[in-house]
Design a protein around this motif. Structure first.
Motif, PDB file in Angstrom:
ATOM      1  N   GLU A 174       0.572  -0.788  -0.338  1.00 16.44           N
ATOM      2  CA  GLU A 174       0.185   0.333  -0.175  1.00 16.44           C
ATOM      3  C   GLU A 174       0.667   1.500  -0.479  1.00 16.44           C
ATOM      4  O   GLU A 174       2.392   1.633   0.190  1.00 16.44           O
ATOM      5  CB  GLU A 174      -0.921  -0.379   1.169  1.00 16.44           C
ATOM      6  N   CYS A 228      -3.690   5.201   1.735  1.00 21.97           N
ATOM      7  CA  CYS A 228      -4.352   4.401   1.730  1.00 21.97           C
ATOM      8  C   CYS A 228      -4.995   4.707   3.825  1.00 21.97           C
ATOM      9  O   CYS A 228      -5.584   4.100   4.455  1.00 21.97           O
ATOM     10  CB  CYS A 228      -3.895   2.784   2.313  1.00 21.97           C
ATOM     11  N   HIS A 281      -5.195  -2.759  10.035  1.00 20.29           N
ATOM     12  CA  HIS A 281      -5.089  -1.520   9.036  1.00 20.29           C
ATOM     13  C   HIS A 281      -5.316   0.113  10.258  1.00 20.29           C
ATOM     14  O   HIS A 281      -4.844   1.160   9.782  1.00 20.29           O
ATOM     15  CB  HIS A 281      -6.213  -1.110   8.279  1.00 20.29           C
TER      16      HIS A 281
END
Length: 187
Positions: free
Chosen positions: A78, A82, A150
């Motif tokens: 990523e 993000c 995340h």
């Protein structure tokens, strides 16, 4: 003490004697002022506490937090786009989501979480709960775990400037030593 790094604290008048006695038993370089120690920057300062000037020690792990985020981004492929600003490392998930479908990040989760765990132990205690929970899920990793990891990385990126500041502003007479131990078997 960590491998070959020493950190010594105590009354300033006793430091030279303590270092000298250590050097009689251990071959080591001359001591230096505290600075960066195992990824944590130490900054000594002075604040006013209850009308008295007291010394402080700030534990700064901004660089280490940035490394944790970079490792996560590198492993996932990523980009920084993000990551978003969040005020908590937690998200709500449906309990059923915890047992559905394997997550994609299981293979890298241990590496990321153990790096973050070190930071949590040294100076970012608020990270202990989310990291240890995620670590307990490694063998049962789900897509919900992917989302939680995340979110944790978003939180670390959002709070990389947070520091831990330690100081004692009380007089010697106001201090007391307490010992709280973990429960033991039949104790």
């Amino acid at each position: 003490v960590y491998v070959d790094d020493f950190k010594l604290a105590g009354p300033e008048k006793d430091m030279k004697k303590a270092w000298k006695e250590l050097a009689e038993h251990i071959d080591m370089d001359d001591p230096t002022a505290i600075g960066k120690y195992l990824g944590c920057e130490h900054k000594v300062g002075i604040i006013r506490h209850n009308g008295t000037q007291v010394r402080t020690c700030d534990y700064i792990m901004k660089g280490f937090a940035e490394q944790c985020v970079a490792v996560y981004l590198d492993f996932t492929g990523e980009t920084r786009n993000c990551l978003w600003k969040v005020s908590t490392p937690f998200i709500e998930v449906d309990p059923e989501e915890e047992v559905m479908d394997s997550g994609h990040l299981q293979a890298i989760a241990s590496s990321v979480l153990m790096k973050v765990l070190y930071m949590a132990h040294v100076a970012r205690f608020e990270l202990l709960k989310p990291v240890t929970y995620q670590a307990s899920r490694i063998t049962k990793w789900s897509r919900a775990c992917d989302r939680k990891l995340h979110r944790l990385m978003c939180y670390i990126d959002s709070t990389k400037d947070h520091i831990l500041q330690g100081y004692i502003g009380d007089t010697d007479k106001e201090l007391r030593l307490d010992l709280d131990s973990d429960a033991d078997f039949a104790g």
